[in-house]
Design a protein around this motif. Structure first.
Motif, PDB file in Angstrom:
ATOM      1  N   GLN A 128       0.933  -1.123   0.161  1.00 19.18           N
ATOM      2  CA  GLN A 128      -0.016   0.044   0.035  1.00 19.18           C
ATOM      3  C   GLN A 128       0.945   1.173   0.071  1.00 19.18           C
ATOM      4  O   GLN A 128       0.675   2.329  -0.795  1.00 19.18           O
ATOM      5  N   ARG A 129       2.086   1.114   0.819  1.00 18.21           N
ATOM      6  CA  ARG A 129       2.960   2.376   0.840  1.00 18.21           C
ATOM      7  C   ARG A 129       3.574   2.611  -0.593  1.00 18.21           C
ATOM      8  O   ARG A 129       3.575   3.683  -0.953  1.00 18.21           O
ATOM      9  N   ALA A 130       3.716   1.367  -1.266  1.00 18.76           N
ATOM     10  CA  ALA A 130       4.491   1.438  -2.379  1.00 18.76           C
ATOM     11  C   ALA A 130       3.697   2.101  -3.512  1.00 18.76           C
ATOM     12  O   ALA A 130       4.092   2.846  -4.189  1.00 18.76           O
ATOM     13  N   TYR A 131       2.147   1.533  -3.543  1.00 22.21           N
ATOM     14  CA  TYR A 131       1.422   2.265  -4.268  1.00 22.21           C
ATOM     15  C   TYR A 131       1.132   3.702  -4.196  1.00 22.21           C
ATOM     16  O   TYR A 131       1.019   4.420  -5.163  1.00 22.21           O
ATOM     17  N   GLU A 132       1.180   4.282  -2.996  1.00 20.54           N
ATOM     18  CA  GLU A 132       1.214   5.607  -2.752  1.00 20.54           C
ATOM     19  C   GLU A 132       2.242   6.288  -3.234  1.00 20.54           C
ATOM     20  O   GLU A 132       2.029   7.528  -3.567  1.00 20.54           O
ATOM     21  N   VAL A 133       3.329   5.875  -3.023  1.00 22.40           N
ATOM     22  CA  VAL A 133       4.643   6.380  -3.565  1.00 22.40           C
ATOM     23  C   VAL A 133       4.565   6.674  -5.267  1.00 22.40           C
ATOM     24  O   VAL A 133       4.748   7.457  -5.733  1.00 22.40           O
ATOM     25  N   GLY A 134       4.082   5.335  -5.723  1.00 23.93           N
ATOM     26  CA  GLY A 134       3.858   5.585  -7.063  1.00 23.93           C
ATOM     27  C   GLY A 134       2.748   6.420  -7.498  1.00 23.93           C
ATOM     28  O   GLY A 134       2.914   7.137  -8.836  1.00 23.93           O
TER      29      GLY A 134
ATOM     30  N   ALA B  57       1.383  11.560 -10.282  1.00 24.46           N
ATOM     31  CA  ALA B  57       1.065  12.905 -10.286  1.00 24.46           C
ATOM     32  C   ALA B  57       2.079  13.727 -11.098  1.00 24.46           C
ATOM     33  O   ALA B  57       1.490  14.796 -11.922  1.00 24.46           O
ATOM     34  N   ALA B  58       3.244  13.551 -10.982  1.00 23.64           N
ATOM     35  CA  ALA B  58       4.132  14.467 -11.516  1.00 23.64           C
ATOM     36  C   ALA B  58       4.631  14.077 -13.030  1.00 23.64           C
ATOM     37  O   ALA B  58       5.306  14.734 -13.441  1.00 23.64           O
ATOM     38  N   TYR B  59       3.908  12.925 -13.414  1.00 29.60           N
ATOM     39  CA  TYR B  59       4.436  12.285 -14.593  1.00 29.60           C
ATOM     40  C   TYR B  59       3.769  13.064 -15.861  1.00 29.60           C
ATOM     41  O   TYR B  59       2.727  13.403 -15.794  1.00 29.60           O
ATOM     42  N   ASN B  60       4.604  13.374 -16.825  1.00 30.24           N
ATOM     43  CA  ASN B  60       4.040  14.228 -17.937  1.00 30.24           C
ATOM     44  C   ASN B  60       3.382  13.435 -18.970  1.00 30.24           C
ATOM     45  O   ASN B  60       3.867  12.819 -19.747  1.00 30.24           O
TER      46      ASN B  60
END
Length: 219
Positions: A149-155, A160-163
């Motif tokens: 779940q934490r890894a999912y949140e990091v992803g 969100a910053a991916y163009n």
């Protein structure tokens, strides 16, 4: 002796009727872990004698002739007649011996070995799992779930910053190398995700074109 047959779905018949290896043996398996236990080998004397007679008659036909052949056939008939009762008796004995190595679960009726048996509950470990093992497994599942779940949140933050508006090419149009979304081809350095332009008139070049469609300049 009871005629009820146990282990009907998890045993293997290893018996041989004729030859030097003639005898009775059965292999039983645990319904949970599939580990096996074999009954003690019990020789079948008649089958061994018939195998010996076949070899003698076959190698010395001239000496024994028809009489030897008839004797061998008679012995073979005796072997066949005694085989069924002898095998049944050996199987019943094997079942009795196997009961010391397997336990029957009162809930699911499976036969399991000692390592798959919950002695305290009188049930197999499928029906009554070991508490310490279940706690350890649950701890590991909890660790994996929270870490995932934490890894999912990091992803999600990175996403969100991916163009997503940037044009990408997964295969280089020049050398056909896989690019994995890079800006420049790792194989030939070709700029990716941007339309090619004619070096002479700056017109947009269609993918794969060799000459500029506007001025005819070779690219």
């Amino acid at each position: 002796m009871s005629n009820e047959i146990y282990f009907s779905n998890n045993y293997r018949d290893l018996c041989e009727q004729r030859g030097t290896g003639a005898g009775f043996q059965f292999e039983f398996s645990c319904s949970r872990c599939s580990d096996t236990w074999r009954s003690a080998f019990k020789p079948y004397t008649s089958g061994r004698a018939a195998g010996w007679a076949d070899r003698v008659v076959g190698s010395a036909w001239g000496a024994f002739g028809r009489a030897g052949s008839e004797a061998s056939s008679a012995l073979g008939g005796l072997v066949g007649a005694n085989w069924g009762p002898s095998k049944d008796s050996a199987f019943q004995q094997a079942i009795t011996d196997a009961q010391a190595h397997f336990n029957r679960c009162a809930r699911c009726t499976s036969y399991v070995c000692g390592r798959c048996w919950n002695e305290t509950q009188g049930l197999c470990l499928n029906c009554a799992p070991d508490t310490a093992a279940e706690v350890a497994a649950s701890q590991q599942r909890g660790l994996n779930d929270v870490a995932s779940q934490r890894a999912y949140e990091v992803g999600g933050t990175q996403g969100a910053a991916y163009n997503v508006d940037r044009s990408t090419q997964l295969v280089c149009p020049q050398c056909r190398t896989e690019t994995h979304g890079a800006r420049f081809c790792p194989g030939c350095g070709h700029q990716l995700g941007a339309q090619d332009q004619c070096g002479s008139c700056r017109a947009t070049l269609p993918p794969g074109s060799v000459f500029c469609p506007d001025c005819g300049t070779r690219r």
